[in-house]
Design an enzyme around this catalytic site. Sequence first.
Site, PDB file in Angstrom:
ATOM      1  N   HIS A 462       0.827  -1.207   0.000  1.00 26.92           N
ATOM      2  CA  HIS A 462       0.000   0.000   0.000  1.00 26.92           C
ATOM      3  C   HIS A 462       0.857   1.250   0.000  1.00 26.92           C
ATOM      4  O   HIS A 462       0.500   2.261  -0.598  1.00 26.92           O
ATOM      5  CB  HIS A 462      -0.928  -0.017   1.212  1.00 26.92           C
ATOM      6  CG  HIS A 462      -2.041  -0.982   1.049  1.00 26.92           C
ATOM      7  ND1 HIS A 462      -2.407  -1.875   2.008  1.00 26.92           N
ATOM      8  CD2 HIS A 462      -2.845  -1.209   0.001  1.00 26.92           C
ATOM      9  CE1 HIS A 462      -3.399  -2.605   1.564  1.00 26.92           C
ATOM     10  NE2 HIS A 462      -3.684  -2.218   0.337  1.00 26.92           N
ATOM     11  N   GLU A 684       9.894  -5.655 -26.227  1.00 26.95           N
ATOM     12  CA  GLU A 684      10.527  -5.767 -24.910  1.00 26.95           C
ATOM     13  C   GLU A 684      11.483  -6.948 -24.841  1.00 26.95           C
ATOM     14  O   GLU A 684      12.178  -7.115 -23.849  1.00 26.95           O
ATOM     15  CB  GLU A 684       9.459  -5.951 -23.831  1.00 26.95           C
ATOM     16  CG  GLU A 684       8.530  -4.763 -23.711  1.00 26.95           C
ATOM     17  CD  GLU A 684       7.467  -4.986 -22.669  1.00 26.95           C
ATOM     18  OE1 GLU A 684       7.517  -4.328 -21.625  1.00 26.95           O
ATOM     19  OE2 GLU A 684       6.568  -5.819 -22.895  1.00 26.95           O
ATOM     20  N   ASP A 708      12.203  -3.512 -19.932  1.00 27.18           N
ATOM     21  CA  ASP A 708      12.308  -4.955 -20.102  1.00 27.18           C
ATOM     22  C   ASP A 708      13.317  -5.314 -21.175  1.00 27.18           C
ATOM     23  O   ASP A 708      14.004  -6.332 -21.074  1.00 27.18           O
ATOM     24  CB  ASP A 708      10.936  -5.550 -20.439  1.00 27.18           C
ATOM     25  CG  ASP A 708      10.126  -5.792 -19.172  1.00 27.18           C
ATOM     26  OD1 ASP A 708      10.725  -6.243 -18.180  1.00 27.18           O
ATOM     27  OD2 ASP A 708       8.921  -5.502 -19.162  1.00 27.18           O
ATOM     28  N   CYS A 755       8.495   3.811 -24.598  1.00 28.19           N
ATOM     29  CA  CYS A 755       7.702   4.122 -23.407  1.00 28.19           C
ATOM     30  C   CYS A 755       8.363   3.615 -22.141  1.00 28.19           C
ATOM     31  O   CYS A 755       7.800   3.714 -21.067  1.00 28.19           O
ATOM     32  CB  CYS A 755       6.287   3.576 -23.540  1.00 28.19           C
ATOM     33  SG  CYS A 755       6.243   1.785 -23.691  1.00 28.19           S
TER      34      CYS A 755
HETATM   35  C1  PEP Z   1       9.106  -1.412 -20.245  1.00 31.09           C
HETATM   36  O1  PEP Z   1       9.349  -2.610 -20.020  1.00 31.09           O
HETATM   37  O2  PEP Z   1       9.951  -0.592 -20.606  1.00 31.09           O
HETATM   38  C2  PEP Z   1       7.737  -0.901 -20.053  1.00 31.09           C
HETATM   39  C3  PEP Z   1       7.395   0.306 -20.418  1.00 31.09           C
HETATM   40  O3  PEP Z   1       6.854  -1.722 -19.418  1.00 31.09           O
HETATM   41  P1  PEP Z   1       6.839  -1.949 -17.831  1.00 31.09           P
HETATM   42  O4  PEP Z   1       7.848  -1.041 -17.209  1.00 31.09           O
HETATM   43  O5  PEP Z   1       5.460  -1.675 -17.364  1.00 31.09           O
HETATM   44  O6  PEP Z   1       7.209  -3.396 -17.741  1.00 31.09           O
HETATM   45 MG    MG Z   2       7.722  -3.958 -19.757  1.00 28.59          MG
END
Ligand code: PEP
Ligand code: MG
Length: 828
Positions: A462, A684, A708, A755
């Site tokens: 939490h 990823e 990832d 991202c």
């Molecule tokens: C990533 O792996 O870069 C990604 C944006 O996804 P997450 O961080 O949610 O695994």
């Molecule tokens: Mg990811």
Amino acid sequence: MIGIVAVSHSARLGEAALELALQMVQGGGVRVQVAAGAGTEPDGTPILGTDAVAVAAAIDDLAADCDGVLVLMDLGSAVLSAELALELRMSDVPVRLAPAPFVEGLLAAVVSAAAGGTLDAVGAEAAAALGAKTGQLGAEPAAADVDPVSHDGTEAHSRRVLVRNPLGIHARPAALIAEASAGAEVRLRRLPDGPEASAASLSRLLVLGARQGDEIELSAHGADADAALDRLAALFDDGFGEGTAAVEVPVGAVVEGSVADAADDVPAASAPIPSGAVLRGRGVSPGRAVAPVRHLAPALPEPDPTEVIPTAERAAEASAIEWASVAVADQLRSRTVQATGETRAILDASRLLASDPELVSEATALVRSKGRSAARAVWETAGAHERGLTALGGRMAERAADIRDVRDRIIAEILQVDLPGLPESDEPFVLVATDLAPADTAALEGGACVALVTEQGGPTSHTAIIARSLGLPAVVGAIGASGIDDAAMLLVDGDRGTVEVDPPESRIAEARADAVVVPFDGVGELADGHRVPLLANVGGAADAETAAAAGAEGVGLFRTEFCFLDRVDAPTVDEQVAAYRGVLAAFAGRKVVVRTLDAGSDKPLPFANSDAEDNPALGVRGLRIARRSPQLLDDQLRALALAAAAESAQVEVMAPMVATVEEAGDFAARAHAAGIDRVGIMIETPSAALLAAELFEIVDFVSLGTNDLAQYTLAADRLLSELGDLNDPWQPAVLRLIGMVGEAGRAARKPVGVCGEAGGDPALAPVLVGLGVTTVSMTSRSLGRVAAALRTASMEECVAAARAACGAATAHEARDAASAVLLDGHPA
Ligand code: PEP
Ligand code: MG
């Protein structure tokens, strides 16, 4: 729907029994009227008695929207009043008077009615409600307790599950089972030769006497049979949200990641931490903040275990527990009213725990049977619950703080002492604690706390969830933090997971400058005017509103799993539509890239990841979950299509954790079938990066998940701060893979987004663009800095910087090579 009227001599008894019963169904889907007491004396004193006119009015009130009404009565004249009410009532809805115990009957009836039971079923449930108690106390169950078998003649689907939670199938799990089985005819049998019960029957489920370690056979008939079995299996696997302490730990087995294990390595809480020390934990909420430390006030001292209450005083002592739990539940309820969102849900859960009939009845039993003081009894009972949770560690251990919080509240109420709580301060401070109780974390909203540091907890604790929703940088698992001197200044870095004690002035100045959010004017572009839309990463509606206010040009990553981190059962399509629309509404007319559930590994969702895996990062996570539960993916795609139709945002949908062309093809087909136009995938895995050209033949766009991609390319767990140097997007191997994807995107003339966290690094953003990235997505607070960095470089310079970085042999050299081109205008 069947309505219920509870007739009691005492208004307080009626209301209290109702409160208890509604907690079984969390107040939902059932109509109950209490007709209790016979008015008040002129001085306001309640008059005990029953009133036939009030009972008739309650029946008539329910008649409007119920198919039948069951009446439960406490004693004596309550029965007469109920019989007379049948003469006086105006409506003609079927009414049955239940020959049932008042409290147990009301609980059983409410659960059965909420699960959609008929009047017969609800009446039978109430009448059989004493079965569990009779069985537990050794008496023979009444003949009526034999559970009749009935099904629709279709073939039975069956499944075996293990009772994993420490307390077995008691009232709360039974209510969850009844709720989850709605829509199918499900039966449970305790193996090898125990009794059998219908899942819709609270009382019969309790008679099963299923304890931790028992194996249960589930069998189901009906159209929804498989889905109901999935839901039930997930509930059992999750221990009904109460923990799944290892039933039998083989000799030599290690329970990984438990708080108990961690505690063994912890230096004594008082071990002083010197100035200049850097504690490492896990960053669970991004950002940096610097401020003086404030420690959470210590917990209440342990009540005396040797005190024995004389027999004559035990009843009064035990009732102190009941009153205190009601008072605590009331206090939490009034705070719940003022709270919103995540905070409200967490306070609500604490409130339910405070008046948990199991906790209260086990503690009062300790007073009555062993003469424990009320405070001691609560301490011991809560301790047993807490040990069950911490024994197996992980996600369940993180819930131990909830139990400790409620325990302390009840004990403080019994002893009438102040509750240890948050420090009071008008000056900014960093809050340091062993672990934070949910109610304390919730109270942080709007206060002077600027960052959180805890010794325990994990990414789904939490503390982590609320810190993210409040935008406070947070580091959990910072072992030794409680030894930090009261006068220390702390620099908390929620991205790196570090806590610097009394850092040098230069670091403080740097962090303060960093904490100043550079404004973004809403247009991402290079020095030569080349557009690079800057988008935001969001986890829900609140984030989306913040992102829109920060000028984000759209959403580049909506992590949908963040909406459902605490769910035991899969969200319904309607619930999903509501959650998604909240995000889409904040970006009317603009692009929102939604990622389907990326459950597993660091973000396990109980309803999606039921099995423990040895290597969860390499296991059934992200899109791979659809191999087991295609319906979960199809439901989400349907919900997304519905949400997109209801809002004006331009919705694009992508899948996480794709490794093969077949996976991408299957995902695209499902998404199109659900009515989604623009479909993409995340890159990823190194496999996806290497296959980018083939993948572009299937999908409309890709988005690089660099977090990832780095983890899998360098084979380094991204959660291990010790391997932080490997999980670095500047690693040349990662940059070269990104370059391959950029090249494939250029050739296919399709967009390539980023991202992962790399997108928010102002030094790296121009390099990414040079590698062929067309949009960059990041947390909102990074937008201004990334925009400023991009405006300093032309496309030609970005390409030169990318070439220089890719040609380097190490991450360090890649950084230097890029900055030599971008800052000095020539290669290093
Ligand atoms: C990533 O792996 O870069 C990604 C944006 O996804 P997450 O961080 O949610 O695994
Ligand atoms: Mg990811």
